[in-house]
Design a protein around this motif. Structure first.
Motif, short mmCIF file in Angstrom:
data_model
loop_
_atom_site.label_atom_id
_atom_site.label_comp_id
_atom_site.label_asym_id
_atom_site.label_seq_id
_atom_site.Cartn_x
_atom_site.Cartn_y
_atom_site.Cartn_z
N ILE A 1 8.52 7.87 9.16
CA ILE A 1 9.04 7.58 10.51
C ILE A 1 10.41 6.91 10.48
O ILE A 1 10.99 6.64 11.53
CB ILE A 1 8.03 6.77 11.35
N ALA A 2 10.94 6.68 9.29
CA ALA A 2 12.30 6.12 9.21
C ALA A 2 13.31 7.15 9.69
O ALA A 2 14.35 6.80 10.24
CB ALA A 2 12.62 5.71 7.78
N ARG A 3 13.00 8.42 9.49
CA ARG A 3 13.91 9.49 9.89
C ARG A 3 13.88 9.75 11.40
O ARG A 3 14.90 10.01 12.01
CB ARG A 3 13.56 10.76 9.13
N LYS A 4 12.65 9.73 11.97
CA LYS A 4 12.54 9.92 13.41
C LYS A 4 11.19 9.40 13.88
O LYS A 4 10.21 9.38 13.14
CB LYS A 4 12.73 11.38 13.81
N SER A 5 11.14 8.96 15.11
CA SER A 5 9.90 8.47 15.70
C SER A 5 8.89 9.60 15.80
O SER A 5 9.25 10.72 16.15
CB SER A 5 10.16 7.92 17.10
N LEU A 6 7.65 9.28 15.46
CA LEU A 6 6.58 10.28 15.54
C LEU A 6 5.38 9.69 16.27
O LEU A 6 5.15 8.48 16.20
CB LEU A 6 6.14 10.72 14.15
N ASN A 7 4.61 10.56 16.93
CA ASN A 7 3.38 10.07 17.54
C ASN A 7 2.31 9.96 16.46
O ASN A 7 2.47 10.45 15.34
CB ASN A 7 2.96 10.93 18.72
N LEU A 8 1.22 9.31 16.79
CA LEU A 8 0.17 9.05 15.80
C LEU A 8 -0.41 10.32 15.21
O LEU A 8 -0.68 10.39 14.01
CB LEU A 8 -0.92 8.18 16.41
N ASN A 9 -0.61 11.34 16.03
CA ASN A 9 -1.14 12.60 15.52
C ASN A 9 -0.19 13.26 14.53
O ASN A 9 -0.62 13.79 13.50
CB ASN A 9 -1.46 13.58 16.66
N SER A 10 1.10 13.23 14.83
CA SER A 10 2.09 13.81 13.91
C SER A 10 2.12 13.07 12.58
O SER A 10 2.29 13.69 11.53
CB SER A 10 3.48 13.78 14.55
N ILE A 11 1.96 11.78 12.63
CA ILE A 11 1.91 11.00 11.38
C ILE A 11 0.65 11.38 10.60
O ILE A 11 0.72 11.67 9.40
CB ILE A 11 1.93 9.49 11.68
N ALA A 12 -0.48 11.42 11.27
CA ALA A 12 -1.76 11.70 10.61
C ALA A 12 -1.76 13.08 9.95
O ALA A 12 -2.40 13.27 8.91
CB ALA A 12 -2.90 11.57 11.60
N GLU A 13 -1.05 14.04 10.53
CA GLU A 13 -0.99 15.40 9.97
C GLU A 13 -0.39 15.43 8.57
O GLU A 13 -0.60 16.38 7.83
CB GLU A 13 -0.18 16.31 10.89
N LYS B 1 -1.62 -0.14 12.42
CA LYS B 1 -1.92 -1.47 12.97
C LYS B 1 -1.37 -2.56 12.06
O LYS B 1 -0.74 -3.52 12.52
CB LYS B 1 -3.43 -1.63 13.14
N ILE B 2 -1.57 -2.41 10.76
CA ILE B 2 -1.06 -3.41 9.81
C ILE B 2 0.47 -3.44 9.84
O ILE B 2 1.08 -4.51 9.85
CB ILE B 2 -1.59 -3.13 8.39
N LEU B 3 1.09 -2.27 9.90
CA LEU B 3 2.55 -2.20 9.96
C LEU B 3 3.09 -2.84 11.23
O LEU B 3 4.15 -3.49 11.21
CB LEU B 3 3.02 -0.75 9.84
N THR B 4 2.38 -2.69 12.34
CA THR B 4 2.83 -3.33 13.59
C THR B 4 2.61 -4.84 13.54
O THR B 4 3.44 -5.59 14.04
CB THR B 4 2.14 -2.73 14.83
N ARG C 1 -7.68 10.21 11.04
CA ARG C 1 -6.76 9.59 12.01
C ARG C 1 -7.07 8.10 12.18
O ARG C 1 -6.14 7.29 12.26
CB ARG C 1 -6.83 10.33 13.35
N PRO C 2 -8.36 7.68 12.23
CA PRO C 2 -8.63 6.25 12.32
C PRO C 2 -8.08 5.46 11.12
O PRO C 2 -7.62 4.33 11.29
CB PRO C 2 -10.16 6.17 12.38
N ALA C 3 -8.11 6.06 9.94
CA ALA C 3 -7.55 5.38 8.76
C ALA C 3 -6.04 5.20 8.91
O ALA C 3 -5.49 4.13 8.62
CB ALA C 3 -7.88 6.15 7.49
N ILE C 4 -5.38 6.25 9.39
CA ILE C 4 -3.93 6.15 9.63
C ILE C 4 -3.65 5.12 10.71
O ILE C 4 -2.72 4.31 10.59
CB ILE C 4 -3.35 7.53 10.03
N SER C 5 -4.47 5.08 11.75
CA SER C 5 -4.30 4.09 12.81
C SER C 5 -4.42 2.67 12.27
O SER C 5 -3.69 1.77 12.71
CB SER C 5 -5.33 4.32 13.93
N ASP D 1 0.83 -1.20 0.00
CA ASP D 1 0.00 0.00 0.00
C ASP D 1 0.87 1.26 0.00
O ASP D 1 1.77 1.38 0.83
CB ASP D 1 -0.90 0.00 1.23
N PRO D 2 0.62 2.20 -0.92
CA PRO D 2 1.45 3.41 -0.98
C PRO D 2 1.40 4.26 0.29
O PRO D 2 2.41 4.87 0.66
CB PRO D 2 0.91 4.18 -2.18
N THR D 3 0.27 4.29 0.96
CA THR D 3 0.19 5.07 2.21
C THR D 3 1.10 4.47 3.26
O THR D 3 1.80 5.19 3.98
CB THR D 3 -1.27 5.13 2.72
N ARG D 4 1.11 3.15 3.36
CA ARG D 4 1.98 2.51 4.35
C ARG D 4 3.45 2.74 4.00
O ARG D 4 4.28 2.95 4.89
CB ARG D 4 1.64 1.03 4.48
#
Length: 107
Positions: free
Chosen positions: A21-33, A47-50, A39-43, A11-14
């Motif tokens: 996040i390869a460059r630096k750890s981000l929280n979920l909100n920062s990723i979603a921005e 989830k799939i990546l984890t 945000r639920p779609a990003i979550s 998936d291109p979004t993943r």
């Protein structure tokens, strides 16, 4: 169901999340921005990546930070290696042929 790395990167979004996040750890909100989706779609993507083991989530206080596990991506690199070797061999042959053609042209 345990997912594999190839399902995650399909998936291109993943893939974009992994790059982000390869460059630096981000929280979920920062990723979603960084995406034009909920945000639920990003979550769900996280989830799939984890589930694939590419991303781990670390709790820091009230925040959850996502971090890439590059070792898991080695499965992709290992799978691609024979193809890389094949293309390198083909390009080497092409290079040899072009050099031969150039040397004949100079004669």
């Amino acid at each position: 169901m345990r997912r594999d790395v190839f399902q995650a990167i399909a998936d291109p979004t993943r893939r974009d999340i992994i790059n982000l996040i390869a460059r630096k750890s981000l929280n979920l909100n920062s990723i979603a921005e960084n995406f034009e989706m909920s945000r639920p779609a990003i979550s769900q993507h996280i989830k799939i990546l984890t589930e694939c083991g590419i991303v781990v989530i670390n709790q820091q206080g009230r925040e959850r930070y996502c971090e890439v596990q590059p070792k898991k991506l080695m499965e992709v690199a290992d799978w691609l290696e024979p193809f890389r070797e094949m293309w390198e061999a083909r390009f080497d042959k092409l290079d040899t042929l072009l050099k031969e053609m150039q040397s004949k042209k100079k004669e």
